[in-house]
Design a protein around this motif. Sequence first.
Motif, short mmCIF file in Angstrom:
data_model
loop_
_atom_site.label_atom_id
_atom_site.label_comp_id
_atom_site.label_asym_id
_atom_site.label_seq_id
_atom_site.Cartn_x
_atom_site.Cartn_y
_atom_site.Cartn_z
N ALA A 243 -6.23 30.93 -3.10
CA ALA A 243 -5.89 32.35 -3.13
C ALA A 243 -4.39 32.55 -2.95
N LEU A 244 -3.79 31.79 -2.07
CA LEU A 244 -2.34 31.89 -1.87
C LEU A 244 -1.58 31.42 -3.11
N ALA A 245 -2.03 30.35 -3.72
CA ALA A 245 -1.39 29.86 -4.95
C ALA A 245 -1.55 30.87 -6.08
N LEU A 246 -2.70 31.49 -6.17
CA LEU A 246 -2.93 32.50 -7.20
C LEU A 246 -2.08 33.74 -6.95
N ALA A 247 -1.90 34.09 -5.66
CA ALA A 247 -1.03 35.21 -5.31
C ALA A 247 0.40 34.93 -5.77
N HIS A 248 0.84 33.70 -5.60
CA HIS A 248 2.18 33.31 -6.05
C HIS A 248 2.28 33.40 -7.57
N THR A 249 1.23 32.98 -8.27
CA THR A 249 1.21 33.07 -9.73
C THR A 249 1.29 34.52 -10.18
N GLY B 91 -9.27 24.03 -1.57
CA GLY B 91 -9.98 25.02 -0.80
C GLY B 91 -9.66 26.44 -1.24
N GLY B 92 -10.52 27.37 -0.83
CA GLY B 92 -10.41 28.75 -1.28
C GLY B 92 -9.19 29.50 -0.78
N ASN B 93 -8.84 29.30 0.49
CA ASN B 93 -7.69 30.03 1.04
C ASN B 93 -6.38 29.61 0.39
N ARG B 94 -6.19 28.32 0.23
CA ARG B 94 -4.95 27.84 -0.40
C ARG B 94 -4.92 28.22 -1.88
N MET C 65 0.84 -1.18 0.00
CA MET C 65 0.00 0.00 0.00
C MET C 65 0.88 1.24 0.00
N ARG C 66 0.55 2.15 -0.85
CA ARG C 66 1.34 3.37 -0.99
C ARG C 66 0.77 4.47 -0.10
N VAL C 67 1.61 5.09 0.68
CA VAL C 67 1.17 6.15 1.58
C VAL C 67 1.26 7.49 0.84
N PRO C 68 0.17 8.26 0.83
CA PRO C 68 0.22 9.56 0.14
C PRO C 68 1.13 10.54 0.85
N VAL C 69 1.77 11.38 0.07
CA VAL C 69 2.67 12.39 0.62
C VAL C 69 1.83 13.58 1.08
N LYS C 70 2.06 14.00 2.31
CA LYS C 70 1.33 15.16 2.83
C LYS C 70 2.01 16.43 2.38
N LYS C 71 1.24 17.33 1.81
CA LYS C 71 1.79 18.59 1.34
C LYS C 71 1.95 19.54 2.51
N ARG C 72 2.84 20.50 2.35
CA ARG C 72 3.05 21.50 3.39
C ARG C 72 1.74 22.22 3.69
N SER C 73 1.57 22.54 4.95
CA SER C 73 0.35 23.24 5.31
C SER C 73 0.62 24.68 5.69
N LYS C 74 1.86 25.06 5.80
CA LYS C 74 2.17 26.42 6.21
C LYS C 74 3.04 27.09 5.16
N SER C 75 2.72 28.35 4.88
CA SER C 75 3.53 29.08 3.90
C SER C 75 4.77 29.63 4.59
N ARG C 76 5.77 29.89 3.81
CA ARG C 76 7.01 30.40 4.36
C ARG C 76 6.86 31.87 4.74
N SER C 77 7.69 32.29 5.67
CA SER C 77 7.61 33.69 6.10
C SER C 77 8.25 34.59 5.04
N GLY C 78 7.81 35.80 5.00
CA GLY C 78 8.31 36.76 4.03
C GLY C 78 7.73 38.12 4.35
N ASN C 79 7.70 38.98 3.38
CA ASN C 79 7.17 40.32 3.56
C ASN C 79 5.65 40.21 3.73
N SER C 80 5.17 40.49 4.94
CA SER C 80 3.74 40.29 5.22
C SER C 80 2.87 41.30 4.47
N SER C 81 3.38 42.51 4.25
CA SER C 81 2.60 43.50 3.49
C SER C 81 2.42 43.06 2.05
N LEU C 82 3.50 42.55 1.46
CA LEU C 82 3.43 42.05 0.08
C LEU C 82 2.47 40.87 -0.01
N LYS C 83 2.55 39.98 0.97
CA LYS C 83 1.68 38.81 0.97
C LYS C 83 0.21 39.22 1.05
#
Length: 109
Positions: free
Chosen positions: A54-60, A49-52, A1-19
């Motif tokens: 939005a974060l992915a779209l912000a990165h794009t 989900g919507g929050n993730r 049985m193959r165990v799925p890889v859990k993706k990161r749940s927390k974004s890295r720190s950076g410029n909070s205003s830019l984020k």
Amino acid sequence: MRVPVKKRSKSRSGNSSLKRTLIEAARAAAHTKNTYLSAKYRRIAARRGGNRAALALAHTILIITYNIIKNKIPYQDLGPDYFNKLNESAIVKRSTKFLNSLGYKVVKE
């Protein structure tokens, strides 16, 4: 049985205003109609989900902005059907299989 890889749940720190600014722009871009960014948001939001999404779209948006500034070229939207064109054969195959399971006979031309 193959165990799925859990993706990161927390974004890295950076410029909070830019984020904050990028996420606000991402949420606005997600509400636009017939654009690449809105299509990308919907695809990711359906899975993660919507929050993730939005974060992915912000990165794009950040990547797009960087490339516009670096290469000095105007932004060209890829269009809302970009992802459909990318996997056209897979969509045809999946749709054909679905219709066959419902009892319809599908003939490709």
